[in-house]
Design a protein around this motif. Sequence first.
Motif, short mmCIF file in Angstrom:
data_model
loop_
_atom_site.label_atom_id
_atom_site.label_comp_id
_atom_site.label_asym_id
_atom_site.label_seq_id
_atom_site.Cartn_x
_atom_site.Cartn_y
_atom_site.Cartn_z
N ASP A 147 74.87 26.30 -6.01
CA ASP A 147 74.23 27.56 -6.41
C ASP A 147 73.31 28.13 -5.34
OD1 ASP A 147 75.55 27.38 -8.79
OD2 ASP A 147 73.78 26.96 -10.02
N LEU A 148 73.03 27.37 -4.28
CA LEU A 148 72.13 27.86 -3.24
C LEU A 148 72.74 29.02 -2.45
CD1 LEU A 148 70.60 24.53 -1.94
CD2 LEU A 148 69.46 26.29 -3.30
N LYS A 149 74.05 29.03 -2.28
CA LYS A 149 74.76 30.12 -1.60
C LYS A 149 74.09 30.49 -0.27
CE LYS A 149 76.73 32.17 -5.76
NZ LYS A 149 76.45 31.20 -6.75
N LEU A 150 74.04 29.53 0.62
CA LEU A 150 73.42 29.72 1.93
C LEU A 150 74.42 30.25 2.94
CD1 LEU A 150 71.53 26.34 1.92
CD2 LEU A 150 70.48 28.59 1.69
N PRO A 151 73.95 31.00 3.95
CA PRO A 151 74.86 31.41 5.03
C PRO A 151 75.46 30.18 5.71
CG PRO A 151 72.71 32.48 5.24
CD PRO A 151 72.59 31.46 4.15
N VAL A 152 76.73 30.22 6.02
CA VAL A 152 77.45 29.07 6.55
C VAL A 152 76.86 28.56 7.86
CG1 VAL A 152 79.69 28.28 7.41
CG2 VAL A 152 79.56 29.69 5.37
N ALA A 153 76.39 29.44 8.71
CA ALA A 153 75.96 29.05 10.05
C ALA A 153 74.53 28.48 10.10
CB ALA A 153 76.05 30.25 10.98
N VAL A 154 73.92 28.28 8.97
CA VAL A 154 72.52 27.83 8.95
C VAL A 154 72.45 26.30 9.02
CG1 VAL A 154 70.45 27.73 7.51
CG2 VAL A 154 71.76 29.83 7.65
N ASP A 155 71.60 25.80 9.90
CA ASP A 155 71.30 24.37 9.96
C ASP A 155 69.92 24.15 9.36
OD1 ASP A 155 73.68 23.87 11.21
OD2 ASP A 155 72.84 23.93 13.22
N LEU A 156 69.83 23.17 8.50
CA LEU A 156 68.60 22.89 7.75
C LEU A 156 68.09 21.50 8.08
CD1 LEU A 156 70.02 24.15 4.34
CD2 LEU A 156 68.65 25.46 5.96
N TRP A 157 66.87 21.23 7.69
CA TRP A 157 66.29 19.90 7.85
C TRP A 157 65.76 19.44 6.50
CZ3 TRP A 157 66.13 16.69 12.03
CH2 TRP A 157 66.65 17.22 13.22
N GLY A 158 65.89 18.14 6.27
CA GLY A 158 65.39 17.56 5.04
C GLY A 158 64.63 16.28 5.31
N ARG A 159 63.95 15.84 4.29
CA ARG A 159 63.23 14.57 4.34
C ARG A 159 63.42 13.88 3.00
NH1 ARG A 159 56.82 15.35 3.67
NH2 ARG A 159 56.84 15.75 1.45
N ARG A 160 63.24 12.56 3.00
CA ARG A 160 63.32 11.83 1.74
C ARG A 160 62.49 10.56 1.86
NH1 ARG A 160 69.31 8.91 1.31
NH2 ARG A 160 68.87 7.29 2.84
N SER A 161 62.10 10.05 0.69
CA SER A 161 61.43 8.76 0.64
C SER A 161 61.51 8.21 -0.77
CB SER A 161 59.98 8.84 1.12
OG SER A 161 59.22 9.68 0.29
N VAL A 162 61.38 6.90 -0.84
CA VAL A 162 61.34 6.22 -2.13
C VAL A 162 59.88 6.09 -2.54
CG1 VAL A 162 61.90 4.09 -3.38
CG2 VAL A 162 63.48 4.96 -1.64
N PHE A 163 59.61 6.49 -3.77
CA PHE A 163 58.30 6.31 -4.38
C PHE A 163 58.38 5.17 -5.37
CE2 PHE A 163 58.24 10.65 -2.95
CZ PHE A 163 56.91 10.93 -2.65
#
Length: 184
Positions: A147-163
């Motif tokens: 459902d985010l429907k982002l432009p195809v050419a976009v590069d994103l960054w994420g982070r994660r951790s266990v709580f």
Amino acid sequence: MPIHYRQREPLWRPAAQKGWQLPRDLAPWILDQGSLTARLQAHCQGQFDVQLLNQGWGQARPSELLVLKCPSRQKMLVREVILKGRGENWVFARSLVPYTSLTGRLKALKYLDNKPLGALLFQDPSMRRDPLEAAAICAEHQYLHPDLKLPVAVDLWGRRSVFYIDKNPLLVSEVFLPDFLASL
């Protein structure tokens, strides 16, 4: 770091790893150990909302099971939301809570709906957190909600951790979206 567009999962690495080239504007957000919810609320001067995309029993991805140290058939509560600032989509967040963790105070996680998870986590005196991991993620990545429907050419960054709350694990991952990057 090149992004592999056909990967089913992001390649997560320790966020503080030497030689890791995080985007300059985003690095302080990726490396921050505090509540992302609180920091986003301050950044948008209180114009903050949580939009629930999905919450229910689901499957964890292989890397999620590995970091949670759970068996492959472990039942998980999967919650996917968009954290919105000033009415814009700023962060896609995915949280996984093993069924065995939904005890005590963590039972409340089943009923969060549009409330921020960060508020619950950072108010708990028993909370501890593993080191952050980061990943480069392309907009076509299967990790993101359709459902985010982002432009195809976009590069994103994420982070994660266990709580951990009372030693019960839950995984929280957050992907910074283009509208957030434009707000920096």
